[in-house]
Motif scaffolding. Structure first.
Motif, mmCIF file in Angstrom:
data_model
loop_
_atom_site.group_PDB
_atom_site.id
_atom_site.type_symbol
_atom_site.label_atom_id
_atom_site.label_comp_id
_atom_site.label_asym_id
_atom_site.label_seq_id
_atom_site.Cartn_x
_atom_site.Cartn_y
_atom_site.Cartn_z
ATOM 1 N N TYR A 26 3.332 18.100 -48.175
ATOM 2 C CA TYR A 26 4.099 17.393 -47.155
ATOM 3 C C TYR A 26 5.162 18.307 -46.544
ATOM 4 O O TYR A 26 5.646 19.241 -47.174
ATOM 5 N N ILE A 27 5.525 17.983 -45.313
ATOM 6 C CA ILE A 27 6.632 18.676 -44.642
ATOM 7 C C ILE A 27 7.940 18.086 -45.152
ATOM 8 O O ILE A 27 8.108 16.865 -45.206
ATOM 9 N N SER A 28 8.838 18.936 -45.551
ATOM 10 C CA SER A 28 10.132 18.450 -46.023
ATOM 11 C C SER A 28 11.018 18.093 -44.835
ATOM 12 O O SER A 28 10.926 18.675 -43.753
ATOM 13 N N ASN A 29 11.869 17.110 -45.040
ATOM 14 C CA ASN A 29 12.892 16.727 -44.059
ATOM 15 C C ASN A 29 12.306 16.307 -42.716
ATOM 16 O O ASN A 29 12.842 16.628 -41.658
ATOM 17 N N PHE A 30 11.173 15.576 -42.761
ATOM 18 C CA PHE A 30 10.627 15.020 -41.520
ATOM 19 C C PHE A 30 10.092 13.624 -41.788
ATOM 20 O O PHE A 30 9.420 13.371 -42.797
ATOM 21 N N GLN A 31 10.385 12.695 -40.848
ATOM 22 C CA GLN A 31 9.816 11.353 -40.863
ATOM 23 C C GLN A 31 9.529 10.927 -39.431
ATOM 24 O O GLN A 31 10.338 11.174 -38.519
ATOM 25 N N PHE A 32 8.367 10.320 -39.229
ATOM 26 C CA PHE A 32 8.045 9.787 -37.908
ATOM 27 C C PHE A 32 9.020 8.675 -37.526
ATOM 28 O O PHE A 32 9.344 7.799 -38.344
ATOM 29 N N GLU A 33 9.485 8.720 -36.304
ATOM 30 C CA GLU A 33 10.115 7.547 -35.702
ATOM 31 C C GLU A 33 9.027 6.758 -34.996
ATOM 32 O O GLU A 33 8.136 7.338 -34.369
ATOM 33 N N THR A 34 9.066 5.454 -35.088
ATOM 34 C CA THR A 34 8.059 4.657 -34.398
ATOM 35 C C THR A 34 8.403 4.546 -32.913
ATOM 36 O O THR A 34 9.532 4.795 -32.488
ATOM 37 N N ASN A 35 7.384 4.206 -32.137
ATOM 38 C CA ASN A 35 7.533 3.949 -30.701
ATOM 39 C C ASN A 35 7.978 5.173 -29.899
ATOM 40 O O ASN A 35 8.678 5.055 -28.903
ATOM 41 N N ARG A 36 7.581 6.389 -30.345
ATOM 42 C CA ARG A 36 7.764 7.590 -29.541
ATOM 43 C C ARG A 36 6.612 8.532 -29.822
ATOM 44 O O ARG A 36 6.024 8.525 -30.907
ATOM 45 N N TYR A 37 6.245 9.351 -28.824
ATOM 46 C CA TYR A 37 5.128 10.273 -28.993
ATOM 47 C C TYR A 37 5.571 11.562 -29.676
ATOM 48 O O TYR A 37 6.669 12.076 -29.421
ATOM 49 N N TYR A 38 4.693 12.044 -30.548
ATOM 50 C CA TYR A 38 4.817 13.366 -31.158
ATOM 51 C C TYR A 38 3.570 14.166 -30.813
ATOM 52 O O TYR A 38 2.452 13.625 -30.830
ATOM 53 N N HIS A 39 3.769 15.443 -30.506
ATOM 54 C CA HIS A 39 2.635 16.332 -30.267
ATOM 55 C C HIS A 39 2.370 17.102 -31.561
ATOM 56 O O HIS A 39 3.194 17.924 -31.985
ATOM 57 N N LEU A 40 1.259 16.810 -32.222
ATOM 58 C CA LEU A 40 0.904 17.438 -33.490
ATOM 59 C C LEU A 40 -0.155 18.505 -33.267
ATOM 60 O O LEU A 40 -1.076 18.320 -32.461
ATOM 61 N N ARG A 41 -0.018 19.592 -33.986
ATOM 62 C CA ARG A 41 -0.991 20.682 -33.889
ATOM 63 C C ARG A 41 -1.291 21.197 -35.289
ATOM 64 O O ARG A 41 -0.367 21.441 -36.072
ATOM 65 N N MET A 42 -2.567 21.346 -35.607
ATOM 66 C CA MET A 42 -2.983 21.858 -36.907
ATOM 67 C C MET A 42 -3.885 23.062 -36.684
ATOM 68 O O MET A 42 -4.884 22.979 -35.959
ATOM 69 N N VAL A 43 -3.525 24.194 -37.283
ATOM 70 C CA VAL A 43 -4.313 25.417 -37.209
ATOM 71 C C VAL A 43 -4.990 25.631 -38.560
ATOM 72 O O VAL A 43 -4.320 25.612 -39.598
ATOM 73 N N VAL A 44 -6.302 25.819 -38.547
ATOM 74 C CA VAL A 44 -7.049 26.104 -39.774
ATOM 75 C C VAL A 44 -7.634 27.502 -39.676
ATOM 76 O O VAL A 44 -8.385 27.803 -38.741
ATOM 77 N N GLN A 45 -7.271 28.374 -40.620
ATOM 78 C CA GLN A 45 -7.841 29.711 -40.742
ATOM 79 C C GLN A 45 -8.561 29.781 -42.079
ATOM 80 O O GLN A 45 -7.938 29.675 -43.131
ATOM 81 N N LEU A 46 -9.882 29.945 -42.039
ATOM 82 C CA LEU A 46 -10.658 29.971 -43.267
ATOM 83 C C LEU A 46 -10.395 31.241 -44.065
ATOM 84 O O LEU A 46 -10.005 32.276 -43.511
ATOM 85 N N ASN A 47 -10.625 31.141 -45.366
ATOM 86 C CA ASN A 47 -10.517 32.323 -46.219
ATOM 87 C C ASN A 47 -11.642 33.301 -45.912
ATOM 88 O O ASN A 47 -12.779 32.917 -45.656
ATOM 89 N N GLN A 48 -11.300 34.577 -45.894
ATOM 90 C CA GLN A 48 -12.271 35.639 -45.634
ATOM 91 C C GLN A 48 -11.868 36.864 -46.443
ATOM 92 O O GLN A 48 -10.758 37.363 -46.258
ATOM 93 N N PRO A 49 -12.716 37.302 -47.402
ATOM 94 C CA PRO A 49 -14.046 36.791 -47.721
ATOM 95 C C PRO A 49 -13.987 35.479 -48.502
ATOM 96 O O PRO A 49 -12.902 35.015 -48.859
ATOM 97 N N ALA A 50 -15.171 34.929 -48.777
ATOM 98 C CA ALA A 50 -15.229 33.600 -49.377
ATOM 99 C C ALA A 50 -14.643 33.571 -50.781
ATOM 100 O O ALA A 50 -14.228 32.518 -51.252
ATOM 101 N N ALA A 51 -14.599 34.697 -51.477
ATOM 102 C CA ALA A 51 -14.044 34.730 -52.836
ATOM 103 C C ALA A 51 -12.520 34.801 -52.838
ATOM 104 O O ALA A 51 -11.895 34.647 -53.876
ATOM 105 N N ALA A 52 -11.913 35.052 -51.683
ATOM 106 C CA ALA A 52 -10.464 35.227 -51.616
ATOM 107 C C ALA A 52 -9.765 33.900 -51.344
ATOM 108 O O ALA A 52 -10.303 33.014 -50.681
ATOM 109 N N SER A 53 -8.554 33.764 -51.852
ATOM 110 C CA SER A 53 -7.731 32.574 -51.601
ATOM 111 C C SER A 53 -6.700 32.894 -50.528
ATOM 112 O O SER A 53 -5.497 32.776 -50.744
#
Length: 744
Positions: A647-674
């Motif tokens: 979870y993100i610390s120190n954040f809570q949604f306020e209702t009745n307002r828009y938030y622009h959310l963005r999620m970036v996913v970068q896969l592990n490379q090579p597959a054995a690496a974390s």
């Protein structure tokens, strides 16, 4: 034919803070030197506490030890030191900065130093703040420790003078440094200014405490390295390092690495005590082989408890071509292996050819190594996950001028497949067999894919004491680096509109091409139609961002939370994608125990507690109690049946307002690496990095990001997650969604 020295392949180290691979190329070709005449004093600060009486030197030959030809100064009050211009060789910007802290030096935190250790900072020939003092700290040391093994495996006898004369090596080294900077910043949740800053002067107590803990490992490595080197006297280089690491974050809370390090007794919502673990890294580099091992250690760092990770590197001449095998293992039963065949000499048309295959082989528990013999025993294409063709072209002065990389699925191109079989079936493979790959044009103005899944092309344009490096992706994104006298200007964007940027990541965020977009205005996309067809979804006008149309999702409570609102569609496979959307929760929205939001996945994603296989994973955003926001990931190293949450610390949604959310996913490379990670942005500000993730255990195309997951509901899988009124009756909640976009 013109001689081109053989390149040792980079090892993609599955080390604690990750180690991404650099560019894959022959990089030893002569190039126009870039003069780097020192024009100012190099000033610095040595810091754990401020270190007085330590020895600062510039490590011109990358051996980690002071040599007589290298400039040396002693740190003064508050850890300050400086080198005068006449003390510096012209290549000084391209060498690491080392601080030897001897017994008897003074630490402003603890007084007289009783155990010697060493701090480091990576070369900063690309330095955004050249006028500021260089800070050398435990955090800069982590960056260089992780880069050093991959770099010295490629070039065991490299010097800063060689780097200063060869732009390709500069780009290669800078790429490794940038990757490790991102890993360290993500792990400790730092900005770049904090990573290279004076945390004492800035009053950052938590970072200061974390640095103190890290130094314990540096001291242990300094004491034990001489004995380790003596035991492995046959190796060209033998290095030890100790790292501090914490377990995976607990599902019901989010605590940053720096908070954990700064407070050993810190607990989270479950009241489970989080304990630190020490790891030992052993690195050996020889003439044709290198290895890296990581062990889990006892609390006193004296006993090895378990082998946690292993890298092996082998290189030899086979027939007329060079063969390199790199294998990476990190727990489990299988190793990811990269096999590379490449021409030793440039050909009649001044080209250099490489064919790279990736596959998975068994790990031998008995021998504690990867079963690389099984690779050469089979000539089948079926065992391969991918085949990559890299073609580099040189001018008449043997300078690299263009390069291309095309990634193929095995079995998709007859010539590429036949070339691989020729390399593995022949006892004495010939260089001209690799030249069958000449049908690929490497010039940057070409755009043919040749049936490849993805491609990238590069070029270098040389000028007087400078060069311009261009990179073009198949997505249409361009990068341009202009370098002169140790300073680099980055521009990126589309071919005719490249704009200034600070980092490559910024370029992706600003200019990456959408592969899917749905605003719910006008005609709907096919996926938009699928979403709106759900019984709990309704398109409405004038309720979106800026009064546009949007969709309203109704959350109907029931025994397992709220009714599932699910849809998915496929996109082109890639190892990195960004999903963004706008969300507005209706007034008085009941978050209850939390629920799911949208995300990304592979061809066959996994959710709901189902088993995770090598190619399965998923990454979704999640809302928690009282409107918190986090990331929910199914990955290869989950401790239980269900995914893990941060979870993100120190954040809570306020209702009745828009938030622009963005999620970036970068896969592990090579597959054995974390080394995979997930970023969460809110209103264009990055709030969280969930890193050290091993999303997948296979490099196959099916494991790549290629599915958009429209998932939103309460739960959980029991009535405790359901929205209900004060009498226990199920209620209906609602939220609005707008402007879905996925960019590569």
């Amino acid at each position: 034919m013109k001689l081109s020295v053989l390149l040792s392949v980079a090892i993609s180290s599955a080390i604690l803070l990750g180690c991404g691979g650099g560019s894959e190329s022959n990089t030893n070709s002569p190039t126009t030197p870039i003069k780097d005449e020192p024009t100012a004093v190099l000033r610095g600060i040595a810091i754990d506490g401020y270190l007085t009486g330590a020895r600062a030197f510039i490590d011109y030959n990358f051996d980690g030890q002071w040599n007589e030809h290298e400039p040396l100064v002693v740190t003064a009050e508050n850890g300050q030191f400086q080198f005068m211009p006449n003390e510096l060789a012209t290549c000084w910007r391209f060498a690491p900065l080392i601080i030897d802290v001897p017994v008897g030096a003074h630490d402003s935190d603890h007084g007289v130093v009783t155990e010697a250790y060493q701090l480091m900072a990576p070369p900063q020939f690309v330095n955004a703040y050249p006028e500021q003092a260089r800070v050398v700290s435990p955090f800069t040391s982590l960056v260089w420790q992780q880069v050093e093994f991959a770099w010295l495996t490629r070039y065991p006898q490299i010097t800063c003078a060689q780097i200063a004369e060869q732009p390709v090596k500069q780009r290669e080294l800078q790429s490794l440094i940038e990757e490790q900077e991102q890993q360290v910043m993500a792990f400790f949740q730092l900005t770049r200014e904090q990573l290279y800053g004076d945390f004492i002067a800035n009053g950052d107590r938590e970072l200061h405490q974390t640095a103190n803990l890290l130094v314990q490992g540096f001291s242990a490595a300094k004491q034990q390295t001489p004995e380790f080197a003596e035991q492995h006297h046959h190796a060209r280089q033998a290095r030890l390092a100790y790292y501090l690491r914490y377990p995976q974050w607990l599902e019901n809370g989010s605590v940053s690495a720096r908070h954990l390090a700064a407070n050993d007794s810190l607990s989270v919502h479950t009241n489970d005590l989080i304990e630190k673990s020490w790891y030992r890294s052993e690195r050996l580099i020889g003439e044709q082989e290198a290895s890296w091992r990581r062990y889990l250690m006892s609390d006193d760092r004296q006993q090895k408890l378990a082998l946690e990770a292993l890298n092996q590197h082998q290189q030899k001449l086979v027939g007329e071509v060079a063969r390199t095998i790199d294998s990476v293992w990190q727990q489990g039963q299988r190793c990811l292996v990269t096999v590379r065949y490449q021409t030793v000499n440039t050909t009649w048309d001044n080209r250099h050819y490489e064919l790279v295959a990736r596959l998975v082989v068994p790990f031998s528990e008995l021998q504690q190594q990867c079963d690389n013999d099984s690779i050469l025993a089979s000539d089948s294409l079926n065992q391969l996950d991918s085949l990559t063709v890299i073609i580099s072209r040189y001018d008449k002065n043997e300078r690299l001028v263009s390069r291309s990389r095309h990634d193929f699925a095995p079995g998709s191109h007859d010539v590429v497949d036949a070339t691989w079989l020729a390399m593995t079936q022949n006892v004495y493979p010939l260089h001209y067999e690799l030249e069958n790959l000449s049908f690929i044009q490497s010039d940057i103005d070409q755009e043919q894919a040749y049936q490849a899944q993805q491609w990238v092309r590069e070029s270098i344009v040389y000028g007087a004491n400078q060069y311009t490096w261009l990179e073009r992706l198949d997505s249409g994104l361009w990068f341009e680096w202009q370098q002169r006298d140790g300073q680099v200007i980055l521009r990126c964007g589309h071919e005719l509109d490249r704009q200034l940027a600070q980092t490559r990541g910024e370029c992706y965020q600003r200019f990456a091409q959408p592969v899917f977009s749905e605003t719910f205005d006008g005609s709907l996309s096919g996926f938009g139609q699928t979403i709106v067809a759900n019984r709990w979804v309704e398109r409405q006008s004038e309720i979106g961002v800026d009064g546009s149309s949007a969709i309203k999702v109704t959350y109907q409570g029931y025994e397992r939370g709220s009714e599932r609102v699910l849809a998915s569609t496929t996109i082109l496979p890639a190892e990195r994608y960004e999903l963004s959307f706008d969300v507005r929760f209706c007034p008085d929205f009941k978050f209850v125990r939390g629920g799911k939001l949208h995300g990304l996945g592979p061809l066959r994603d996994v959710t709901g507690g189902y088993p995770v296989f090598d190619e399965n994973w998923s990454a979704r955003l999640i809302f928690g109690r009282n409107g918190t926001l986090g990331a929910y990931v199914y990955h290869q190293d989950m401790p239980g049946q269900y995914g893990t949450v941060q979870y993100i610390s120190n954040f809570q949604f306020e209702t009745n307002r828009y938030y622009h959310l963005r999620m970036v996913v970068q896969l592990n490379q090579p597959a054995a690496a974390s080394n995979g990670y997930l970023e969460v942005w809110i209103d264009d500000k990055k709030h969280m990095v969930y890193d050290h993730l091993r999303f997948r255990a296979s490099d196959s195309q099916d494991s790549q990001v290629q599915r958009i997951l429209f998932n939103t509901f309460h739960g959980g899988n029991n009535i405790g997650s359901a929205p209900r009124d004060e009498f226990g009756n199920f209620t209906q909640e609602c939220a609005y969604f707008d402007n879905f976009m996925v960019r590569r």
